[in-house]
Design an enzyme around this catalytic site. Structure first.
Site, PDB file in Angstrom:
ATOM      1  N   TYR A   1      -4.386   2.319   9.718  1.00 54.28           N
ATOM      2  CA  TYR A   1      -3.805   1.478   8.662  1.00 54.28           C
ATOM      3  C   TYR A   1      -2.761   2.299   7.920  1.00 54.28           C
ATOM      4  CZ  TYR A   1      -3.400  -1.319   4.377  1.00 54.28           C
ATOM      5  OH  TYR A   1      -2.931  -2.067   3.327  1.00 54.28           O
TER       6      TYR A   1
ATOM      7  N   ASP B   1       0.286  10.282   8.575  1.00 57.58           N
ATOM      8  CA  ASP B   1      -0.075   9.508   7.387  1.00 57.58           C
ATOM      9  C   ASP B   1      -1.362  10.098   6.825  1.00 57.58           C
ATOM     10  OD1 ASP B   1      -0.787   7.780   5.423  1.00 57.58           O
ATOM     11  OD2 ASP B   1      -0.655   5.950   6.626  1.00 57.58           O
TER      12      ASP B   1
ATOM     13  N   LYS C   1      -3.358   8.205  -2.869  1.00 52.63           N
ATOM     14  CA  LYS C   1      -4.749   8.372  -3.303  1.00 52.63           C
ATOM     15  C   LYS C   1      -4.972   9.636  -4.165  1.00 52.63           C
ATOM     16  CE  LYS C   1      -6.254   4.947  -0.098  1.00 52.63           C
ATOM     17  NZ  LYS C   1      -5.923   4.610   1.267  1.00 52.63           N
TER      18      LYS C   1
HETATM   19  C1  LIG Z   1      -4.755   3.544   1.626  1.00 50.10           C
HETATM   20  C2  LIG Z   1      -3.837   3.877   2.740  1.00 50.10           C
HETATM   21  C3  LIG Z   1      -2.513   3.425   2.783  1.00 50.10           C
HETATM   22  C4  LIG Z   1      -1.958   2.451   1.788  1.00 50.10           C
HETATM   23  O1  LIG Z   1      -1.955   2.972   0.499  1.00 50.10           O
HETATM   24  P1  LIG Z   1      -1.882   1.962  -0.752  1.00 50.10           P
HETATM   25  O2  LIG Z   1      -1.793   2.865  -1.929  1.00 50.10           O
HETATM   26  O3  LIG Z   1      -3.131   1.145  -0.692  1.00 50.10           O
HETATM   27  O4  LIG Z   1      -0.667   1.132  -0.566  1.00 50.10           O
HETATM   28  C5  LIG Z   1      -1.685   3.878   3.793  1.00 50.10           C
HETATM   29  N1  LIG Z   1      -2.136   4.714   4.736  1.00 50.10           N
HETATM   30  C6  LIG Z   1      -3.419   5.163   4.748  1.00 50.10           C
HETATM   31  C7  LIG Z   1      -3.852   6.116   5.803  1.00 50.10           C
HETATM   32  C8  LIG Z   1      -4.308   4.743   3.759  1.00 50.10           C
HETATM   33  O5  LIG Z   1      -5.578   5.159   3.813  1.00 50.10           O
END
Ligand SMILES: *Cc1c(COP(=O)(O)O)cnc(C)c1O
Length: 430
Positions: free
Chosen positions: A144, A238, A266
């Protein structure tokens, strides 16, 4: 456990907010039941509007590595608030946080701050396309990367690697440049490079946390790096979730594979909305206003958010062993649950990376999204409901990762294992 107030609040919220929530996973759809409404957090605990308390293994889906209301972060935020909420002009706080990120990540020479992980990834991909002058991207099924259009893809028909939209509202034209590969399967990536000579980048969660916790094999990442180099494509890690969670210095420090660009989110905001993307100097030089690739944000680098992130990273950095300590607890938690389940004839697959933990009710090791989908969803729903009822707040989907914060004690871990053990016994006895 009584959750009458939450039930009523959820009904009312559903009248006004689609599904009653501002992000779908919060609605408990995959486990049934009612999400509890939270009034406050303190340390390891969440408190709901019925007055119930829970040991929190969700940590706002990752950001709160020091638990709720960490005193240092709270003080930094309050101090920043007193100087003004936003200026839309440069502040020293941005340079300070940037310095910290650049010091911690070998592969990051320069970094740009945004307000979410979605924004960070969307911008990093635009930059990769602008830098290489190519249009196609490769992503892995089960990873994701936020909810931007070109990343909401699912497998297309037949053997084609080109994706189809996974959500209405995304034109097929927007996803036709996204190719899909299988996690931990280098042959599937080679197929993408055979199907397209126009691949700008491969984006991957090097420690996948959005199909449950599924770390990439080291060898797979090394081969991925080679494939990208051979084909002139950039490699994007990511690490919105794994950054500062799995290790302090990025997945590159434990896999030996250096990405061209890294996306963060995060933990980097300490609980405030912060995302970031960074990488090699010559790539970042293409970004506006230094270069031609446009990217902007009214609240980007917001001083209050920067203060929270800076306080969190400073605390992490000055306490270098903290991730090892959290990992010991994570290992004890999942091993304890696995043993308790095994006693009742239930097979669990478990893993940890730093303060991240994952578990599947699955007979076989989980290496990719297909494996993850073969886990026992019904058993997970029972586990989730039983744990919630006993005061343990786990993510409400089997495709999520769990998080240990510094506020979670060894005793809480033992209590959690004991509660899980009760549930496994109940399940066995029907
Ligand atoms: C949470 C997440 C996102 C998206 O981040 P948001 O702050 O919710 O937009 C993108 N990539 C990864 C790997 C994530 O865990």
């Amino acid at each position: 456990m009584k959750i009458e107030a939450s039930k009523k609040a959820f009904q009312e919220a559903q009248e006004l907010i689609p599904g009653g929530v501002d992000s779908p996973v919060r609605a408990f759809s995959s486990v049934g039941g009612t999400p509890v409404f939270i009034t406050e957090g303190k340390g390891a605990y969440l408190k709901d509007i019925d007055g119930n308390e829970y040991v929190d293994y969700v940590q706002s889906w990752g950001p709160l590595i020091f638990g709720h209301r960490d005193e240092t972060i709270e003080a930094a935020v309050i101090d920043a608030v007193k100087h003004g909420l936003s200026f839309g002009a440069p502040t020293l706080a941005e340079t300070e946080l940037a310095k910290m990120v650049v010091e911690l990540f070998d592969s990051i020479d320069k970094v740009r701050f945004v307000s979410s992980g979605t924004e960070a990834v969307m911008s990093a991909i635009r930059l990769a396309r602008g830098y290489t002058g190519r249009d196609d991207i490769v992503k892995f099924t089960g990873c994701y990367h936020g909810h931007s259009d070109s990343l909401l893809v699912q497998a297309g028909s037949g053997a084609a690697t080109f994706g189809n939209p996974s959500s209405p509202g995304v034109p097929a034209d927007f996803t036709k440049h996204t190719l899909l590969a299988e996690y931990n399967n280098i042959e599937s990536v080679k197929q993408c490079f055979r199907d397209s000579k126009d691949i700008a980048c491969v984006i991957i969660e090097p420690i996948a946390g959005n199909m449950g916790l599924v770390p990439a094999d080291k060898e797979f990442l090394h081969e991925l790096r080679e494939l990208c180099d051979e084909n002139g494509a950039l490699l994007i890690f990511d690490e919105v979730m794994s950054g500062f969670r799995a290790t302090l210095h990025g997945a590159e420090s434990i896999t030996g594979v250096k990405p061209d660009l890294v996306t963060l989110g995060k933990v980097i905001g300490g609980g405030m909305p912060v995302g970031a993307f960074g990488g090699r100097r010559e790539i970042m030089a293409k970004l506006s206003p230094e270069g031609p690739v446009y990217q902007a944000g009214t609240l980007s680098g917001n001083p209050v958010a920067m203060a929270a992130g800076h306080a969190a990273l400073t605390k992490l950095k000055s306490n270098a062993r903290v991730i090892d300590v959290l990992n010991k607890r994570a290992v004890r938690l999942v091993e304890g649950m696995r043993e308790a389940a095994a006693k009742e004839g239930i097979t669990m697959q478990v893993d940890t990376r730093g303060s991240m933990f994952g578990f599947f009710f699955n007979e076989k090791p989980v290496k990719n999204f297909q494996d993850a989908t073969e886990s026992d969803a019904e058993l997970f729903a029972k586990f989730h409901a039983g744990m919630l009822d006993r005061g343990f707040y786990f993510a409400c989907s089997l495709y999520e990762t769990g998080f240990i914060s510094t506020a979670i004690t060894d005793a809480m871990i033992e209590d959690t294992i004991a509660a899980a053990s009760e549930i496994f016994k109940e399940v066995k006895n029907g």
